[in-house]
Design an enzyme around this catalytic site. Structure first.
Site, short mmCIF file in Angstrom:
data_model
loop_
_atom_site.label_atom_id
_atom_site.label_comp_id
_atom_site.label_asym_id
_atom_site.label_seq_id
_atom_site.Cartn_x
_atom_site.Cartn_y
_atom_site.Cartn_z
N ARG A 1 137.34 -42.13 71.22
CA ARG A 1 137.14 -43.40 71.91
C ARG A 1 137.66 -44.54 71.06
O ARG A 1 137.54 -44.52 69.83
CB ARG A 1 135.64 -43.55 72.16
CG ARG A 1 135.20 -44.86 72.73
CD ARG A 1 133.87 -44.69 73.44
NE ARG A 1 132.73 -44.87 72.55
CZ ARG A 1 131.46 -44.82 72.97
NH1 ARG A 1 131.20 -44.59 74.23
NH2 ARG A 1 130.47 -44.98 72.13
N ASP B 1 121.21 -50.64 73.87
CA ASP B 1 122.16 -49.97 72.95
C ASP B 1 123.49 -49.71 73.65
O ASP B 1 124.45 -49.32 73.01
CB ASP B 1 121.57 -48.65 72.44
CG ASP B 1 121.09 -47.75 73.56
OD1 ASP B 1 120.23 -48.21 74.34
OD2 ASP B 1 121.56 -46.61 73.66
N ASP C 1 121.82 -31.84 69.64
CA ASP C 1 122.76 -30.97 68.93
C ASP C 1 124.02 -31.71 68.46
O ASP C 1 124.88 -31.13 67.80
CB ASP C 1 123.16 -29.78 69.82
CG ASP C 1 123.84 -30.22 71.12
OD1 ASP C 1 124.03 -31.44 71.32
OD2 ASP C 1 124.17 -29.34 71.94
N GLY D 1 120.81 -44.72 67.00
CA GLY D 1 121.91 -44.45 66.06
C GLY D 1 122.89 -43.47 66.68
O GLY D 1 122.61 -42.86 67.70
N ARG E 1 126.31 -53.39 69.04
CA ARG E 1 125.55 -53.48 70.29
C ARG E 1 124.38 -54.45 70.10
O ARG E 1 124.01 -54.75 68.96
CB ARG E 1 124.94 -52.11 70.65
CG ARG E 1 125.89 -50.96 70.52
CD ARG E 1 125.20 -49.74 69.89
NE ARG E 1 126.20 -48.73 69.53
CZ ARG E 1 126.64 -47.79 70.34
NH1 ARG E 1 126.13 -47.68 71.53
NH2 ARG E 1 127.59 -46.96 69.96
N GLY F 1 124.06 -40.41 67.35
CA GLY F 1 123.52 -39.06 67.22
C GLY F 1 124.56 -37.98 67.46
O GLY F 1 124.34 -36.81 67.17
N ARG F 2 125.67 -38.39 68.03
CA ARG F 2 126.74 -37.41 68.26
C ARG F 2 128.10 -38.09 68.18
O ARG F 2 129.02 -37.75 68.92
CB ARG F 2 126.56 -36.75 69.62
CG ARG F 2 126.48 -37.74 70.76
CD ARG F 2 126.72 -37.07 72.07
NE ARG F 2 126.46 -37.99 73.15
CZ ARG F 2 126.71 -37.71 74.41
NH1 ARG F 2 127.20 -36.55 74.71
NH2 ARG F 2 126.45 -38.59 75.35
#
Ligand code: AMP
Ligand code: MG
Length: 484
Positions: A174, A250, A123, A88, A181, A90-91
């Site tokens: 982006r 992914d 993080d 998933g 994916r 995550g950032r």
């Protein structure tokens, strides 16, 4: 926030709710604009000229988003180095889907924008170096004529991120034709079931393969179409010496765009076993292995669609196999056509395979630079210099010249073909590193210069010389890192 032309028409969030999580943005301490891509903005119907630097920083940090934006993070899974994991965003936060004035639908996504429910132990942040690196290389790949996600902006967050040392934090914006994916299908298949897979399949077809909407065998046709785009993509990578470095499922898009510039790099000396990624100990994602991995990933994709292909699992497997087994031949043919074009050959001849193979083997033995060698032989006369003062090369050169005479077009056409497919400049690792090091010290001139060199890679201008020379220390020890 002033109007910059964003027109959000987000459709992904109409999928079943397990596919994403809607979120609000994490404000960042003191955003500062590093770079914004006005050329890309213009092609998307956006214009930031009415914003001050501060306002751009506020926008591209997520401290204030444009009207219509509904940030969310996507759920997905994936095979990483062969092993299945739940992943998933995550950032990353997707702002939404922007519809350009021409009606092109594009995901706008922040990368490095803080934790999400999919962050696991991470993080959610990113450091300036890796985000600028993605900016430089993705733009380089775009100008080389290869499908890719693009980079719209980078801001520094004014915060520090903890890696091995403390580094300046940054966010990349982006742009992608979508972020669907193979891993998104794996997630649907393993966690949600057949109906969700079918919904995702129909959504993907509508977004990327509308011609298949009326197909009687959608799942099979989708596998074939995705395979075609992946073959084209990898043939492009082989043409310019690009090594993605982390072709996990992914990181393979259904749109056929290159995505996730982590440990990627361009090869200098030709060596099919080149690997840059510090964690790819077995060479799984080595230069010459990329087509095999793409096929492996497509098998994972096909597995998620078996129940949709046919209720009878054996029949479904047979049908899927029939398609995927075509991969090696399709790839080999397209690769050969591409390699022929690198040698200025239009038509085909039975010995071409050997002519190409012998040249590559010679380059490998001589540690010849992949980009420069093709450029050198694209000239109007035989190249000179130490490398070319070689019996094997001379013999090969004569064979090639005789083969060119069998071409059905004049020599002039062969030269111009070679100049169209053999780049004069690529984002070489040492130049990228040089630019990033300067950027870490707040000097962005080297990044800007590199970007302008990369913008017209098929013209051989004098100003490109510094980008064509090889690093003094060789490239054997160059390493790239993921988890950036
Ligand atoms: P990538 O290597 O960028 O393809 O990332 C692989 C997975 O790790 C994805 O699910 C990312 O969202 C996640 N990830 C990478 N870096 C971080 C981070 N700093 N914090 C949280 N998740 C991350
Ligand atoms: Mg990824």
């Amino acid at each position: 926030m002033k109007d910059s032309g964003f027109s959000f028409r987000t459709t992904y969030t109409a999928l079943p709710k397990q596919f994403f999580t809607k979120l609000s943005m994490h404000p960042v301490a003191s955003p500062k604009l590093v770079i914004v891509n006005d050329t890309l903005a213009d092609s998307m119907g956006l214009n930031f000229s009415n914003l001050t630097e501060e306002e751009k920083a506020i926008l591209f940090s997520g401290n204030q988003l444009p009207e219509g934006s509904t940030p969310f993070a996507q759920a997905y899974a994936g095979h990483q180095f062969g092993y299945y994991t739940m992943l998933g965003d995550g950032r990353a936060h997707i702002w939404g889907e922007h519809l350009t004035p021409e009606g092109v639908r594009l995901d706008i996504q922040f990368k490095g924008s803080g934790r999400t429910p999919y962050s696991r132990g991470g993080d959610g942040k990113a450091a300036l170096g890796p985000m600028l690196r993605e900016y430089l290389i993705s733009e380089g790949i775009h100008y080389l004529g290869i499908p890719t996600t693009r980079s719209l902006a980078v801001v520094k967050t004014g915060e520090q991120v903890m890696r091995e040392v403390l580094l300046p934090g940054a966010i990349l914006t982006r742009v992608a034709s979508s972020h669907i994916r193979i891993g998104t299908f794996e997630f649907a298949f393993n966690h949600l079931g057949k109906e969700a897979v079918k919904t995702l399949m129909n959504y993907t077809i509508q977004r990327h393969y509308p011609k298949l909407m009326k197909s009687k065998d959608k799942a099979i046709d989708l596998i074939y179409s995705v395979m075609e785009r992946q073959v084209d993509l990898i043939v492009h990578w082989m043409r310019v010496g690009f090594i993605h470095g982390v072709m996990n499922t992914d990181n393979m898009t259904l749109s056929g765009e290159t995505i996730d510039y982590g440990p990627c790099a361009f090869m200098n000396a030709y060596d099919p076993s080149t690997v840059f990624s510090s964690i790819d100990h077995l060479g799984r994602y080595a230069f010459a292995n990329q087509s095999k991995i793409a096929q492996w990933n497509l098998v994972r994709f096909a597995e998620t669609l078996l129940q949709v292909i046919d209720d009878d699992v054996n029949r479904a497997v047979d049908k899927a196999k029939e398609v995927i087994n075509l991969f090696p031949e399709i790839f080999q043919n397209k690769w050969l056509t591409m390699m022929r074009s690198k040698l200025g050959l239009f038509n085909s001849h039975t010995d071409d395979d050997k002519l190409i193979g012998d040249f590559l083997n010679w380059m490998h033995r001589k540690n010849a630079d992949y980009t420069n060698t093709f450029l050198d032989i694209s000239g109007s006369s035989k190249p000179v210099g130490k490398l070319y003062n070689d019996k094997t090369f001379n013999e090969w050169y004569l064979r090639w010249q005789s083969r060119l005479e069998l071409s059905d077009k004049p020599l002039k056409s062969s030269s111009s073909l070679m100049r169209r497919v053999n780049p004069s400049v690529i984002p070489r690792n040492h130049k990228v590193e040089e630019a990033l090091e300067a950027a870490n010290g707040n000097d962005f001139k080297a990044c800007e210069d590199l970007l302008s060199a990369l913008e017209a890679p098929y013209t051989n201008r004098r100003s490109l010389r510094p980008y064509q020379t090889l690093p003094k220390s060789g490239t054997g020890v160059y390493k790239t890192f993921c988890g950036t």
